[in-house]
Write an enzyme that holds these catalytic residues in place. Structure first.
Site, PDB file in Angstrom:
ATOM      1  CG  HIS A   7     -19.772  -2.922 -10.051  1.00 56.07           C
ATOM      2  ND1 HIS A   7     -19.361  -3.824  -9.104  1.00 56.07           N
ATOM      3  CD2 HIS A   7     -19.117  -1.770  -9.789  1.00 56.07           C
ATOM      4  CE1 HIS A   7     -18.487  -3.243  -8.304  1.00 56.07           C
ATOM      5  NE2 HIS A   7     -18.310  -1.990  -8.700  1.00 56.07           N
ATOM      6  CG  ASP A   9     -10.112  -3.702  -7.718  1.00 57.39           C
ATOM      7  OD1 ASP A   9      -9.910  -2.519  -8.045  1.00 57.39           O
ATOM      8  OD2 ASP A   9     -11.100  -4.071  -7.067  1.00 57.39           O
ATOM      9  NE  ARG A  38      -8.924   3.990  -7.663  1.00 56.36           N
ATOM     10  CZ  ARG A  38     -10.097   3.458  -8.020  1.00 56.36           C
ATOM     11  NH1 ARG A  38     -10.300   2.156  -7.943  1.00 56.36           N
ATOM     12  NH2 ARG A  38     -11.069   4.214  -8.457  1.00 56.36           N
ATOM     13  CB  SER A  50     -11.508  -0.529  -9.868  1.00 57.75           C
ATOM     14  OG  SER A  50     -12.180  -0.945  -8.725  1.00 57.75           O
ATOM     15  CE  LYS A  78     -14.590  -4.361  -7.733  1.00 52.48           C
ATOM     16  NZ  LYS A  78     -13.893  -3.235  -7.184  1.00 52.48           N
TER      17      LYS A  78
HETATM   18  N1  URA Z   1     -16.503   0.716  -7.676  1.00 48.33           N
HETATM   19  C1  URA Z   1     -15.396  -0.056  -7.828  1.00 48.33           C
HETATM   20  O1  URA Z   1     -15.443  -1.267  -7.708  1.00 48.33           O
HETATM   21  N2  URA Z   1     -14.256   0.556  -8.127  1.00 48.33           N
HETATM   22  C2  URA Z   1     -14.150   1.897  -8.273  1.00 48.33           C
HETATM   23  O2  URA Z   1     -13.086   2.355  -8.563  1.00 48.33           O
HETATM   24  C3  URA Z   1     -15.312   2.690  -8.118  1.00 48.33           C
HETATM   25  C4  URA Z   1     -16.486   2.071  -7.811  1.00 48.33           C
END
Ligand code: URA
Length: 437
Positions: A84, A163, A170, A185, A189
């Site tokens: 990620h 989220d 956001r 966040s 996930k």
């Molecule tokens: N990627 C995400 O999943 N969340 C964020 O807040 C920033 C980047």
């Protein structure tokens, strides 16, 4: 405690208890807390921050707000590995890394996001390919993971739904660059999606949500700690985002660049990053002995075409037109491509990634507000990056625009995004730091 009390408590800088965080996240998920209260709470968190304990509780509450996937029955005994990025400009890393790792024999089942503020999103990029869809059922997800070893899906409504709601809010309330909100966040996930091993690419610089190395290190440390606490293996890389990654910024342009990288001929910085991240994924999953061995395996699947072939299979399996992948010039193209000339001669000392990202959003490549449609064809193609020598009048970059007015607005902004000076400048390193749990 009701929602207003929790907002006021955070607004006043007090520490929220686990029960308060659980209640608030639950209220957001079931819809008893409306968007305007969630947005006010986000702004309070943005200004007041969260303690490490609050951030961990927030992450766990968001991960538990929906379904938690367990993919081990799909591939018994396999280590499910995920990556990620914390978000950046020109960041198409998943598009190259996913097929490389899958071609090396490691299953990658990934939930990705859409663009957020000035930074693009993997799903928006892949949707430039005609027919490709991120909306796959759980059954499809499992079948494709078993058959092809690679799935990139939109976060389903069931996976970390809290989220999903907060992420969209956001983006349109100026509350993206908050360390606890980003950590929560991303990690919620990752935990809910069931990966055993996770490589985090924490971007650092003007084109990232963490602008300083210290902030990026602290975000990385916090995410590694949360993942480790939840029993996952985690490696975090801190990578360069002062200037955009690679040369392409914009959805279809970035897909083209990712395809070139799968053929081994991407721009130097992006090729390097894709190979390093893929190597780290092999290492953390136990599929390589050390980083050198991992890198050799990565090079092998690029050189013999297996990585590109895996990308084609993945695109086809999610409904995409593989003719556009085999012939990237058939991807959506903007009607106007206009060169941006350098105003002076010299060396490029800086290139403001954030401004390039914002210009791309204004060209139509990102969203101004929740749910806006995006134009896959528009964007910016860089010709000069930090360290490049340039003569006045030579091309700094090209604007890919839908109209002359949009291009005219972008050109002076892109010229101003470059800092050019007489003395030579060194290219920027791509990897800045590495941490493991
Ligand atoms: N990627 C995400 O999943 N969340 C964020 O807040 C920033 C980047």
């Amino acid at each position: 405690m009701n929602a207003v009390d929790i907002i006021i408590k955070k607004r006043n800088g007090a520490e929220l208890s686990r029960a308060e965080i659980d209640d608030f996240i639950n209220g957001i998920t079931v819809g008893t807390i409306p968007d305007y209260q969630a947005a006010a709470w986000l702004m309070a968190v943005y200004f007041q921050g969260m303690t490490d304990r609050e951030t961990t509780d927030l992450t766990l509450a968001m991960a538990a707000s929906g379904e938690q996937l367990d993919l081990h029955d799909v591939l018994p005994g396999a280590v499910i590995v995920d990556k990620h990025s914390s978000g950046g400009v020109g960041d198409k890393t998943t598009l190259a890394v996913g097929p490389i790792v899958a071609a090396c024999g490691l299953p990658v089942g990934k939930m990705s996001g859409r663009g957020l503020s000035f930074s693009g999103g993997t799903i928006d990029k892949l949707e430039s390919i005609c027919g490709w869809s991120a909306e796959v059922s759980e059954e499809h997800f499992r079948r494709q993971l078993r058959a092809i070893g690679l799935v990139v899906a939109a976060q389903t409504a069931d996976l970390a739904p809290a989220d999903k709601i907060l992420y969209a809010l956001r983006d349109v309330t100026g509350t993206v660059p908050s360390l606890p909100l980003i950590a929560g966040s991303i990690m919620s996930k990752k935990l809910a999606a069931g990966a055993d091993a996770i490589v985090l690419d924490v971007k650092c610089g003007r084109g990232a949500f963490m602008e300083t190395l210290a902030d990026a290190q602290s975000l990385a440390q916090q995410m590694v700690a949360i993942g480790t606490l939840a029993g996952r293996k985690v490696t975090a890389l801190i990578t360069q985002m002062e200037q955009p990654l690679g040369l392409a910024v914009g959805n279809a342009l970035e897909v083209q660049e990712a395809i070139a990288t799968l053929h081994g001929c991407g721009p130097i910085d992006f090729q390097e990053l894709a190979e390093v991240v893929a190597g780290e994924m092999l290492l953390i999953a136990g599929a390589a002995n050390d980083l050198g061995d991992a890198r050799d395996r990565v090079r092998a699947v690029i050189d013999d075409g297996r990585a590109f072939a895996r990308f084609c299979d993945f695109v086809a399996s999610q409904g995409g037109d593989t003719a556009q992948v085999e012939h990237p010039e058939r991807l959506p193209a903007a009607p106007l491509v206009i060169a941006v000339p350098a105003p002076t001669s010299g060396y490029v000392h800086a290139l403001d990634a954030r401004e390039v990202g914002l210009v791309t959003v204004d060209l139509g490549g990102g969203r101004q507000k929740k749910g806006d449609p995006i134009d896959p064809a528009v964007g910016v193609m860089l010709a000069a990056k930090v360290g490049s020598k340039i003569a006045a009048g030579e091309t700094l970059c090209t604007v890919h625009a839908a109209s002359r007015a949009a291009a005219d607005a972008a050109i002076p902004r892109l010229q101003a995004a470059y800092t050019i000076a007489a003395q030579p400048a060194a290219p920027l390193p791509i990897i800045l730091d590495r941490m493991t749990g």
